[in-house]
Every structure is written in C-alpha cells, then in structure tokens.
Design a protein around this motif. Structure first.
Motif, mmCIF file in Angstrom:
data_model
loop_
_atom_site.group_PDB
_atom_site.id
_atom_site.type_symbol
_atom_site.label_atom_id
_atom_site.label_comp_id
_atom_site.label_asym_id
_atom_site.label_seq_id
_atom_site.Cartn_x
_atom_site.Cartn_y
_atom_site.Cartn_z
ATOM 1 N N MET A 187 0.843 -1.186 0.000
ATOM 2 C CA MET A 187 0.000 0.000 0.000
ATOM 3 C C MET A 187 0.885 1.245 0.000
ATOM 4 S SD MET A 187 -3.005 1.056 2.692
ATOM 5 C CE MET A 187 -4.098 -0.282 2.276
ATOM 6 N N ASP A 188 0.496 2.256 -0.765
ATOM 7 C CA ASP A 188 1.293 3.479 -0.814
ATOM 8 C C ASP A 188 1.059 4.330 0.435
ATOM 9 O OD1 ASP A 188 -1.226 4.521 -1.212
ATOM 10 O OD2 ASP A 188 -0.827 5.340 -3.191
ATOM 11 N N ASN A 189 1.874 5.359 0.589
ATOM 12 C CA ASN A 189 1.785 6.209 1.779
ATOM 13 C C ASN A 189 0.441 6.897 1.913
ATOM 14 O OD1 ASN A 189 4.320 5.536 2.658
ATOM 15 N ND2 ASN A 189 5.319 7.328 1.763
ATOM 16 N N VAL A 190 -0.120 7.358 0.788
ATOM 17 C CA VAL A 190 -1.418 8.036 0.836
ATOM 18 C C VAL A 190 -2.494 7.063 1.307
ATOM 19 C CG1 VAL A 190 -3.197 9.200 -0.536
ATOM 20 C CG2 VAL A 190 -0.787 9.722 -0.932
ATOM 21 N N GLY A 191 -2.482 5.869 0.759
ATOM 22 C CA GLY A 191 -3.450 4.851 1.160
ATOM 23 C C GLY A 191 -3.313 4.475 2.630
ATOM 24 N N GLU A 192 -2.082 4.370 3.087
ATOM 25 C CA GLU A 192 -1.836 4.049 4.495
ATOM 26 C C GLU A 192 -2.348 5.164 5.398
ATOM 27 O OE1 GLU A 192 2.241 2.937 5.296
ATOM 28 O OE2 GLU A 192 2.274 1.674 3.497
ATOM 29 N N MET A 193 -2.109 6.411 4.992
ATOM 30 C CA MET A 193 -2.562 7.554 5.781
ATOM 31 C C MET A 193 -4.090 7.585 5.855
ATOM 32 S SD MET A 193 -1.946 10.111 7.685
ATOM 33 C CE MET A 193 -0.254 10.567 7.489
ATOM 34 N N GLU A 194 -4.745 7.339 4.713
ATOM 35 C CA GLU A 194 -6.205 7.325 4.705
ATOM 36 C C GLU A 194 -6.747 6.240 5.621
ATOM 37 O OE1 GLU A 194 -7.535 7.093 0.641
ATOM 38 O OE2 GLU A 194 -6.785 9.092 0.185
ATOM 39 N N LYS A 195 -6.118 5.078 5.596
ATOM 40 C CA LYS A 195 -6.535 3.977 6.455
ATOM 41 C C LYS A 195 -6.362 4.360 7.925
ATOM 42 C CE LYS A 195 -5.927 -0.916 7.355
ATOM 43 N NZ LYS A 195 -5.073 -2.066 7.270
ATOM 44 N N LYS A 196 -5.231 4.970 8.256
ATOM 45 C CA LYS A 196 -4.975 5.394 9.635
ATOM 46 C C LYS A 196 -6.003 6.435 10.083
ATOM 47 C CE LYS A 196 -1.093 3.315 10.864
ATOM 48 N NZ LYS A 196 -1.174 2.177 11.747
ATOM 49 N N LEU A 197 -6.304 7.391 9.195
ATOM 50 C CA LEU A 197 -7.292 8.415 9.543
ATOM 51 C C LEU A 197 -8.662 7.788 9.796
ATOM 52 C CD1 LEU A 197 -6.483 11.468 7.247
ATOM 53 C CD2 LEU A 197 -6.044 11.196 9.681
ATOM 54 N N GLU A 198 -9.023 6.804 9.010
ATOM 55 C CA GLU A 198 -10.306 6.128 9.213
ATOM 56 C C GLU A 198 -10.318 5.374 10.538
ATOM 57 O OE1 GLU A 198 -13.137 6.739 7.491
ATOM 58 O OE2 GLU A 198 -11.794 8.198 6.560
ATOM 59 N N GLU A 199 -9.175 4.811 10.918
ATOM 60 C CA GLU A 199 -9.079 4.137 12.214
ATOM 61 C C GLU A 199 -9.225 5.140 13.358
ATOM 62 O OE1 GLU A 199 -5.344 2.029 12.140
ATOM 63 O OE2 GLU A 199 -6.063 0.604 10.632
ATOM 64 N N VAL A 200 -8.577 6.293 13.210
ATOM 65 C CA VAL A 200 -8.684 7.342 14.228
ATOM 66 C C VAL A 200 -10.123 7.847 14.287
ATOM 67 C CG1 VAL A 200 -7.931 9.672 14.899
ATOM 68 C CG2 VAL A 200 -6.256 8.019 14.047
#
Length: 103
Positions: free
Chosen positions: A1-14
């Motif tokens: 997964m790219d950095n943008v995708g990882e960040m979006e996933k993390k934001l959704e978790e938060v």
C-alpha cells in the motif's frame, strides 16, 4: 500500500476510535481526535460534522456552523450534514439563510 493509502486507512481508524469514544461520552478525547484528523485533512467530512456536533453541545453554535458547512461542502450527498446545518441555522434564528439553503 502506498503512503497516501496508508494515511487514509490510519485516519479512518482514528475516526472510528473518535466516534466510539464520542458515543461513550468522552467528549474532550473525541474532540482531540477529530481535531487531529482535521490537522491532516482539513476537509474531512465526518470529522468536521462530528466536531460540529461537539461544538454545538458546548454552546458554540457559530463555530459549529463552520464545521457543518465544511462537512456539507465535502460530502453534500449526506443528508445528516444538511439536517445538522439547517437545524442549527434555524436554532440561531438565521431564517433567511436556512430558507435559501432549503430552496
């Protein structure tokens, strides 16, 4: 997964964590998490809307309207965003603005 995708996933978790603790009444902690999300993604629709709900509960309707408006601009297809925005406008006796939006 790219950095943008990882960040979006993390934001959704938060976001999910914030929603969970918000539901438990931990307002300050939820507010902090919503603000964290908005620091990274200022137009995040759900973080803006939920922060608007908190802000409204803290008797800051003018500030809440700003959050509701941002949420609405990001995701106008979500009915709850319209309801929160219009309901707050009416509560604040901003009838002409509410009427304009409803039209």
């Amino acid at each position: 997964m790219d950095n943008v995708g990882e960040m979006e996933k993390k934001l959704e978790e938060v976001l999910q964590e914030a929603i969970d603790i918000h539901g438990k009444g931990e307002i300050k902690k939820a507010e902090t998490l919503y603000k964290f999300i908005l620091e990274i993604e200022p137009n995040h629709p759900h973080a803006n809307h939920n922060l608007g709900i908190i802000t409204l509960s803290l008797k800051k309707p003018e500030e809440a309207l700003i959050f509701f408006h941002k949420a609405l601009k990001s995701k106008p297809e979500i009915k709850q965003f319209w309801l929160s925005y219009i309901k707050t406008l009416l509560k604040e006796k901003k009838y002409s603005k509410a009427k304009k939006i409803i039209a």
